[in-house]
Write a protein that holds these residues in place. Structure first.
Motif, short mmCIF file in Angstrom:
data_model
loop_
_atom_site.label_atom_id
_atom_site.label_comp_id
_atom_site.label_asym_id
_atom_site.label_seq_id
_atom_site.Cartn_x
_atom_site.Cartn_y
_atom_site.Cartn_z
N THR A 1 7.57 8.80 -1.34
CA THR A 1 7.75 9.12 -2.52
C THR A 1 9.49 9.20 -2.83
O THR A 1 10.30 8.85 -3.43
CB THR A 1 7.18 10.15 -3.32
N ALA A 2 10.05 10.24 -1.69
CA ALA A 2 11.35 10.48 -1.49
C ALA A 2 12.12 9.16 -1.14
O ALA A 2 13.08 8.85 -1.64
CB ALA A 2 11.60 11.54 -0.65
N VAL B 1 6.33 9.31 -10.99
CA VAL B 1 5.34 9.23 -9.97
C VAL B 1 4.37 10.21 -9.61
O VAL B 1 4.90 11.48 -9.57
CB VAL B 1 6.18 8.81 -8.78
N ALA B 2 3.06 10.10 -9.73
CA ALA B 2 1.94 11.10 -9.65
C ALA B 2 1.91 11.38 -7.88
O ALA B 2 1.52 12.64 -7.81
CB ALA B 2 0.62 10.68 -10.25
N PHE C 1 0.75 -1.24 -0.11
CA PHE C 1 -0.13 0.01 -0.04
C PHE C 1 0.70 1.16 -0.08
O PHE C 1 0.54 2.41 -0.51
CB PHE C 1 -1.02 -0.02 1.06
N LEU C 2 1.94 1.35 0.77
CA LEU C 2 2.87 2.46 0.66
C LEU C 2 3.62 2.73 -0.65
O LEU C 2 3.94 3.86 -1.07
CB LEU C 2 3.83 2.35 1.79
N MET D 1 1.60 3.01 -5.90
CA MET D 1 1.73 4.44 -6.03
C MET D 1 1.16 4.46 -7.62
O MET D 1 1.89 3.97 -8.38
CB MET D 1 3.07 4.83 -5.96
N PRO D 2 0.51 5.49 -7.74
CA PRO D 2 0.14 5.87 -9.33
C PRO D 2 1.46 6.51 -9.77
O PRO D 2 2.05 7.17 -9.37
CB PRO D 2 -1.07 6.85 -8.96
N GLY D 3 1.71 6.04 -10.96
CA GLY D 3 2.69 6.41 -11.93
C GLY D 3 2.66 6.15 -13.22
O GLY D 3 1.84 5.42 -13.65
#
Length: 70
Positions: free
Chosen positions: A56-57, A49-50, A29-30, A34-36
């Motif tokens: 994200t970092a 990556v959206a 989930f984390l 991720m949408p990308g």
């Protein structure tokens, strides 16, 4: 068994210390959901990556830590 070994290596090599005890569902989930978008440009494969956030970092730093074979 292979998936377990890959996840353990990923947690130890590329993810922050706070995710060392994370279960596969939390990682899914984390990080993995991720949408990308994968973009092929100038002979390079780029992941755009959206989502913007703290993970994200961490995801970007983890990718730089993993060994890449040519």
């Amino acid at each position: 068994m292979i998936t377990h070994n890959v996840l353990q290596a990923l947690k130890r090599l590329a993810l922050p210390a706070e995710l060392l005890t994370a279960r596969p569902k939390r990682l899914r989930f984390l990080l993995f959901n991720m949408p990308g978008r994968l973009v092929h440009h100038a002979r390079r494969l780029i992941l755009r990556v959206a989502a913007a956030g703290q993970w994200t970092a961490a995801y970007g730093q983890g990718l730089r830590l993993l060994p890449v074979s040519p």
